[in-house]
Design an enzyme around this catalytic site. Structure first.
Site, PDB file in Angstrom:
ATOM      1  N   LYS B  32     -55.061  56.890  12.796  1.00 21.03           N
ATOM      2  CA  LYS B  32     -54.787  57.246  14.185  1.00 21.03           C
ATOM      3  C   LYS B  32     -54.758  58.767  14.338  1.00 21.03           C
ATOM      4  O   LYS B  32     -55.407  59.331  15.233  1.00 21.03           O
ATOM      5  CB  LYS B  32     -53.443  56.631  14.608  1.00 21.03           C
ATOM      6  N   ARG B 102     -45.397  57.676  16.645  1.00 22.00           N
ATOM      7  CA  ARG B 102     -46.101  56.487  16.150  1.00 22.00           C
ATOM      8  C   ARG B 102     -46.505  56.637  14.684  1.00 22.00           C
ATOM      9  O   ARG B 102     -46.861  57.727  14.230  1.00 22.00           O
ATOM     10  CB  ARG B 102     -47.351  56.237  17.005  1.00 22.00           C
ATOM     11  N   GLY B 111     -49.511  46.176  13.466  1.00 22.11           N
ATOM     12  CA  GLY B 111     -48.182  45.634  13.793  1.00 22.11           C
ATOM     13  C   GLY B 111     -47.169  45.740  12.674  1.00 22.11           C
ATOM     14  O   GLY B 111     -46.061  45.212  12.776  1.00 22.11           O
ATOM     15  N   MET B 113     -45.894  48.588  11.215  1.00 20.41           N
ATOM     16  CA  MET B 113     -44.922  49.668  11.247  1.00 20.41           C
ATOM     17  C   MET B 113     -44.531  49.994  12.683  1.00 20.41           C
ATOM     18  O   MET B 113     -45.000  49.368  13.624  1.00 20.41           O
ATOM     19  CB  MET B 113     -45.472  50.859  10.484  1.00 20.41           C
ATOM     20  N   ARG B 346     -61.271  53.973  17.848  1.00 20.44           N
ATOM     21  CA  ARG B 346     -61.583  53.488  16.482  1.00 20.44           C
ATOM     22  C   ARG B 346     -62.806  52.592  16.565  1.00 20.44           C
ATOM     23  O   ARG B 346     -63.211  52.185  17.658  1.00 20.44           O
ATOM     24  CB  ARG B 346     -60.392  52.728  15.896  1.00 20.44           C
ATOM     25  N   HIS B 467     -66.965  23.690  -8.537  1.00 19.86           N
ATOM     26  CA  HIS B 467     -68.246  22.995  -8.371  1.00 19.86           C
ATOM     27  C   HIS B 467     -68.625  22.906  -6.899  1.00 19.86           C
ATOM     28  O   HIS B 467     -69.747  23.258  -6.499  1.00 19.86           O
ATOM     29  CB  HIS B 467     -68.142  21.596  -8.984  1.00 19.86           C
ATOM     30  N   SER B 775     -79.201  38.422 -18.494  1.00 15.43           N
ATOM     31  CA  SER B 775     -78.665  38.095 -17.179  1.00 15.43           C
ATOM     32  C   SER B 775     -77.183  37.836 -17.366  1.00 15.43           C
ATOM     33  O   SER B 775     -76.798  36.974 -18.162  1.00 15.43           O
ATOM     34  CB  SER B 775     -79.376  36.866 -16.626  1.00 15.43           C
ATOM     35  N   CYS B 842     -76.264  36.844 -12.606  1.00 17.59           N
ATOM     36  CA  CYS B 842     -76.529  35.584 -11.915  1.00 17.59           C
ATOM     37  C   CYS B 842     -75.254  34.799 -11.686  1.00 17.59           C
ATOM     38  O   CYS B 842     -75.290  33.658 -11.293  1.00 17.59           O
ATOM     39  CB  CYS B 842     -77.548  34.755 -12.674  1.00 17.59           C
ATOM     40  N   TYR B 862     -81.180  43.937 -10.994  1.00 15.11           N
ATOM     41  CA  TYR B 862     -81.111  43.042  -9.837  1.00 15.11           C
ATOM     42  C   TYR B 862     -79.830  42.214  -9.861  1.00 15.11           C
ATOM     43  O   TYR B 862     -79.148  42.119 -10.881  1.00 15.11           O
ATOM     44  CB  TYR B 862     -82.331  42.109  -9.796  1.00 15.11           C
TER      45      TYR B 862
END
Lengths: 894, 894
Positions: B32, B102, B111, B113, B346, B467, B775, B842, B862
């Site tokens: 802020k 603030r 919410g 503080m 923001r 699974h 991999s 992978c 990759y």
């Protein structure tokens, strides 16, 4: 054509100054060649010869069906030299040079490779020798032996076909031994064998001695890759060898009449270590006849009667050999017409008690230093033999065919008893004075009372770190595991082996050192903790750097450990304490509790019991540190899985059986080894850690008040993140301070952790911020680093070992590459954060010599092992330190 | 007295050139404060004020009950300056300076503080203001608000007690809203509240504005360590923060009559991204009234009617804000007597499709670069939202209280259907056209057909890599797992939630993105793969270095993956292929086989089926590589465990049921995850590898003959020693050469391994000798590195996360420290041996943005992930590359 990759490959030896090799060259000359060279070098009476380096082996094998040209040239030069050295010539009928061609790798592979003796004999040579009347029989005898060996070794003629010729001759003459065949008969035998040779090989036996020699050398090199030799190396995990060397040596003959003979002998008694020659002599015989056991040999001392001067010479030579090699020797010798020749010398195999006595005697005789004695003369496993009763005569039951099966030798020593099939029976039978052997498919913590009551334990499943193995080793109880050829029918109390069925009560003998299961009750001899033993262990302690502690869970075990020289307890597994009659029920009540309040109530009952346990340990260990691990196993291990036992628990705890059943089901895990255990319990149920920490520090204060200089070390298991240890450490310190305040007395505060999760090893730098010590739990670390469940590894480990995928069982010997790297990394990172960090190992590897060497190298402060393994560990630690200093045994590592 | 450790801790801001901070200083000024400073710095109309640095927080908290002297001095200087800047004075009844105080940390904690508004009011001040008729009501309204906030925030007076005073007043006057209370009533309320204050605090409300300010600043700092704030940071894994900053700002008032007002608004529509202001306006109200929802606000566009000039000003400001911050903004503003002030700006939260549209529009409008758009404007999870149907209005079902429970959001998207309790029912219902949700305790490979038939999957157990989760993600099927508040009674087809019971056929809606389980059938909207999406993804590809492949087991999945931009298959799990109707039986026959011959016969039946599978994959992937992993899971997974199913198998295979049962029992393992699986199968049963390798290369040759530029990569799973890979590689190459010879055609040969065992990572240097690629199987690697079974981790993971022992679920986000070190080590050692080694991942981490960033940093080639996750992975890869280049979002990382 293969490139010639080495310059020098022929090493000559004789006893007159030409010798080119020595005992340190085993890698190239093989064990036999190196020892022959060494003996020749220092003037022992060795028949001259030369060794072809093992470094040739690969090239020769790759070259196809013949020796490379440069090797032939090298052999020719060596043969010329040998002719000069002996005054004989290959193929010369008047003064024929006869040769032995023998294999010999750097590591002994008994009976695995081939030998050809009497090479150089031809029709012409044998007739010339036979023409001398005193040598007629000798000539034909040697000739038929050569045909047999050359045919079978070089040309794969079946030895059986040659034997038939010999048997026919004996039958025809109505005699039973070769020795009874006369010269004429032997000549006929030789002719018969030549016919067999031609029939099977397709041409006549070569009459050119050089052709014989080349063929024999090639055959010996090839025997390195024979199926049985390859298999043998696989099974024994032998790697890094060049191949076999080939020893070509001029023959001497013990079968030249009554002034000739052959003997094998030890320089001391290999069973007891008592000084004095011990062995066997055959007059008028070749060496192979002793081994063949056709004639009954005399004791070697009989030489004193036959040839007193030679006997004195031999005694002198033996003393010189021992002094030179710094060890008791196993030698082969031949006497040819009154002249003594040494054909081989090597370290003699011996029992554990003999090894200790020989080591101590050799030091007292001034032959070796204590350093040498510790480094080279006793194996850690031989130390183990001294601690346990053993069978009086292992050869006897083996020869009698009483060995039923062989399993994994999980805990050494001998045990005799009657087989029972469950823990209750074991306890009941033992209570009425029976000796019992407990037989189970596998054991669980519920079986512990029965295991304790038994003389020995046999399981059909599990590996070297299975429950049965770990517990049995802890008590020094002989144990054989994973003996899968047996089928155990626990319900009907029967043990099956193929078609055979053994009933409850049958007498069995277990050899926990070899893994043999023997039918019947074998006679045993006691442990040997004599003065020699104590002297030897004292020398070990002088030479080692690693500390040795014991894994012990009960005061009795702690006392045993201290008697065996443990300098503290490296691992007390508190969970074992929860299986006692008086505590399993509060423990179970804690586990089935549904609220924290109920759980705390149950823990309150356990607290004084734990406190008493710890007090006992502290008193037994005096000023030594006692490392106590907080509760580690998953909680389901404490609950029974069978309906009946669950009913019993429900009745005892006054709760519905459904509650017990539900709790068991709720706690079931797919992979309990990777589940809710270790500090994960203490973090989700901090009240368990609170109780244990309170019990530890109350007991420590009690001990301090009783005058003990107490050093408790609290160990948090299975930490993987530093936050876990910070959490548990805070709980432990809080409880400790509460106790100190309440009691008005402090004791030293040390909190550390097991490093047993790979991540903990990697994050050791952070973890050390919260740890006063690390103790490597290499069982779990090995499981997770390899991804092997130690309970399931039996499915593929045997196949992996036999295929050479793994060199050794990583649960037996610490993997120096993978797991070892993690241990070393953790040490380095931990010490960087906290230079005073104490570092030890408490996995089962702590008692394994190769693993102890790895621990020494990494720089740990101590190893911890089963109480009965402590002396072996002290020796292994000393050997690791001495090997690091350099220098080695003249005859190579055993 | 705490040492003063920082020099500068007060940062002033106004819109006239005095501003000392800027948007880059979030760490000290909080979000802020930094944004206020930034707006002031560039001349936006911001009420002036100052920010106390978060760096003070620790010192202030450690200082005890008051502010350190130097802080008081600093505040006093800043107040003097603010008085000058505003022309007002604290406590001056004529021109009173009123302040807001603030909190504001570097990361938003909505919410969590505290805030005190209207500070500086005293009896004197309020009376002076009230004396001006136009401000009378405003004066008393502001006063009672201040008393309430100051009392509750600074002195912990219960807000409820203040509310009672207000409620009494409304009841007495017969009105329902605060707005209907007149000045006199509000004055009485204020007096009542002062009495409450005194009664609860013990003394009067301080009438010294400086004392008020000091108390409020202290209270706001302290709110950083309030229980709920600490808990919030724990839950969200927020670490590395200094504390909260404190923003002291002069008040402006939207409640000064009809020429005043307050609004919150987005600069574009957060649901669709459509340009144009979107928000809410309240005339004559303070900001908190909008949030409180007491009056119904007008759309922000209504400003055009009320105050056209101000509206034009706002539109201009919004455009400037967007251009300055490079993003759509969410702003708060106040209009005080015709003058507009910005109180906060923001980044605005938005849906996935909106995020993509806004990014593309801002680039097209020239406001930002593509680099900025890719790096800052779209979250990978927002990309996911574009691929899946989603609920038309999530707020609606939440507000309607239809959310039954919340589980783990295992696979994103929305699904609506009727619940069924087993795979067979799912298949049957779907076949007759029903939409179904499959509900199970957990799923197993036997459920796969039912999972495929279902619109969504709900399980009560399991985690993000269970699974169900893995399979569902692979198909883009919405899935919620581990929803443990439900009890599922599969036998009786009922789902229990507390006392409620849901029967089979009940309509459920699953929000796989949030994890919400919703009762009833919620309306859905379609996926959004429009031009904006394609444009944006194109930009991602321009900026990323990491390749992205997909995990796919079937041609259909491979096609989806290619459509989403996958450049190859990184993981084909061949075992999934064995569960089809036509192959599970030969597979089972293979498993129950007792001899190699029987096993080979069963494998021969499987071979053509596998070949056809592979051919389909090769054709779908064209010239891209296809990595096929050999059989990995333990064999018992293919056999049924229930008696009935075993009978069925026995009948089908024409074997006794006892054979099936025995085989199941024989295959049972204590820790199957660490058991006989992976390459351990292929080494103990090489015929399995032979069959699979043959099928792969026959299919590859078939594909090549059909014109495909095929690139198969054969991957050996669970390697831990280089000997394992050497063994399997030899088998694979042998079979490949056999196929090539038989078919007279070659295809590229690449054999590599999963690195998923810690030891493999450490020994990567040796292993790379036999590997063309690595991999990383980070699921297993995480299991073994932490020692966590992914199936059992639910026992302690929630507790670990909530206690902050773990910052995140390591199965969701790759642990950069432990597991990441192993991956990095393996890469380094592997590449050292073989510089051309290809490196990928992978595991399920391949689709997680934070994990992708780690993979980028380590230098992998990759990542491979579920087909539906490919676009998100492409974005995450681009973001990782851009973040590495440096520079960051002006408003900080989201």
């Amino acid at each position: 054509m293969t490139a010639r990759s080495i310059e020098k490959f022929v090493y000559r030896f004789d006893s007159h100054g030409t010798t080119e090799g020595d005992a340190t060259m085993r890698h190239f000359l093989g064990g036999k060649g190196a020892n022959l060279a060494e003996m020749a070098r220092i003037g022992f009476p060795v028949p001259p010869g030369f060794t072809l380096s093992a470094a040739l082996c690969d090239e020769v094998l790759a070259h196809g069906g013949k020796l490379p040209e440069y090797v032939l040239t090298g052999i020719e030069e060596a043969v010329r030299w040998l002719e000069g050295a002996t005054g004989k010539r290959l193929g010369d009928p008047e003064r024929p040079l006869l040769l032995s061609v023998r294999s010999g790798a750097a590591v002994s592979m008994p009976g695995m490779m081939d030998t050809v003796l009497n090479l150089g004999m031809t029709e012409n040579v044998v007739r010339a020798i036979a023409a001398r009347p005193e040598d007629t029989r000798f000539a034909w005898d040697s000739w038929r032996r050569f045909i047999d060996m050359f045919g079978s070794v070089v040309h794969n003629v079946s030895h059986h076909a040659f034997e038939e010729v010999l048997d026919d001759a004996k039958r025809a003459r109505g005699v039973t031994t070769d020795h009874e065949l006369d010269a004429e008969a032997l000549q006929q035998v030789a002719n018969g064998m030549l016919a067999v040779f031609k029939a099977q090989v397709g041409y006549e036996l070569p009459q050119d001695p050089r052709a014989q020699l080349h063929a024999a050398v090639l055959a010996v090199f090839r025997s390195w890759n024979s199926e049985r030799a390859v298999k043998y190396r696989e099974i024994h995990g032998m790697t890094g060898l060049l191949g076999t060397a080939v020893n070509v040596q001029s023959m001497v003959f013990g079968n030249k009449g009554s002034d000739s003979g052959t003997a094998v002998c030890f320089t001391r008694d290999p069973a007891t270590g008592k000084p004095g020659l011990y062995g066997e002599l055959l007059v008028d015989a070749q060496g192979e006849d002793v081994v063949a056991g056709i004639r009954t040999p005399e004791p070697v001392a009989a030489m004193k009667d036959h040839w007193p001067a030679l006997y004195d010479q031999l005694v002198g030579l033996c003393a010189k050999l021992e002094a030179h090699f710094g060890n008791m020797q196993d030698i082969e010798l031949t006497i040819e017409r009154g002249k003594l020749y040494l054909l081989q010398t090597r370290h003699g195999k011996r029992t554990g008690p003999a090894a200790v006595r020989i080591a101590v005697d050799l030091v007292r005789e001034g032959a070796i230093s204590t350093e040498n004695a510790v480094r080279n003369l006793v194996d850690p496993d031989q130390i183990d033999q001294c601690l346990h009763p053993r069978f009086a005569d292992e050869g006897a039951y083996r020869n009698a065919g009483k060995v039923l099966a062989k399993g994994l030798p999980a805990s050494p020593g001998a045990a005799v008893g009657r087989i029972v099939f469950n823990a209750e029976d074991a306890v009941a039978w033992a209570a009425r004075g029976e000796k019992v052997i407990l037989v189970r498919a596998e054991t669980s913590p519920e079986d512990v009372a029965g295991m304790h009551a038994a003389k020995g334990i046999l399981t059909t499943r599990g590996g070297m770190t299975s429950h049965a193995a770990v517990v049995a080793r802890g008590w020094g109880r002989p144990c054989i595991v994973g003996c899968g050829v047996f089928g155990v029918d626990e319900r009907n109390r029967k043990l099956k082996l193929g078609d055979r069925v053994f009933e409850e009560g049958e007498w069995f003998s277990l050899n926990g050192t070899s893994g043999e299961v023997v039918l019947g009750a074998e006679p045993m001899t006691d442990a040997t903790l004599d003065d020699n033993f104590q002297t030897f262990m004292g020398w070990c302690d002088e030479h080692r750097r690693l500390g040795v502690r014991a894994n012990a869970d009960a005061p009795h075990d702690a006392e045993v450990a201290r008697r065996f020289g443990a300098a503290g307890i490296g691992l007390c597994r508190t969970e074992h304490m929860f299986f006692g009659e008086d505590r399993i029920n509060p423990m179970r009540r804690m586990i089935v509790a549904e609220t924290e309040t109920e759980r705390r109530a149950a823990l309150a009952v356990l607290l004084p019991l734990q406190r008493a346990d710890f007090l006992g340990l502290f008193k037994a260990m005096g000023a030594y540190p006692v490392t106590i691990r907080l509760l580690d196993p998953p909680l389901h291990e404490f609950l029974p899985h069978e309906r009946e036992a669950q009913l019993e628990v429900a009745r005892l705890l006054h709760i519905p059986v459904e509650t017990v059943k539900n709790r068991v089901e709720h706690l079931a895990e797919s992979n309990p080894m990777l589940g809710h255990r270790g500090c994960r319990l203490g973090i989700t149920f901090p009240e368990i850690t609170e109780m244990q920490a309170t019990a530890i520090y109350e007991a420590a204060v009690d001990a301090a008040e009783a005058g003990v200089d107490v050093h408790p070390e609290v160990m948090v298991p299975l930490v993987g993140t530093h936050e876990e240890l910070a959490h548990q450490r805070a709980v432990i310190l809080r409880m400790a301070e509460e106790v100190f305040t309440r009691r008005g007395r402090r004791v030293p505060l040390k909190v550390g952790t097991m490093i047993e999760v790979p991540r903990a090893a990697l994050r050791a730098g952070e973890i050390a911020k919260h740890a006063d010590f690390f103790s490597f739990g290499t069982n779990d670390l090995t499981q997770m680093t390899y991804g092997y469940s130690r309970d399931d590894v039996g499915r593929f480990l045997p196949s992996y070992l036999s295929q050479g995928i793994l060199p050794v069982d990583p649960f037996k010997t610490l993997d120096p590459d993978g797991v070892g790297e993690l241990v070393a990394t953790a040490c380095e990172r931990g010490r960087k954060t906290r230079p005073t960090l104490s570092l030890g190992i408490c996995g089962e590897h702590g008692g394994d010599p190769a693993s102890i060497a790895t621990c020494h190298k990494i720089g740990l402060d101590y190893v911890s092992c089963s109480p009965y393994r402590v002396p072996a560990a002290r020796l292994a630690a000393a050997q690791a330190a001495l090997k690091e200093k350099g220098g080695k045994d003249l005859q190579g590592e055993r």
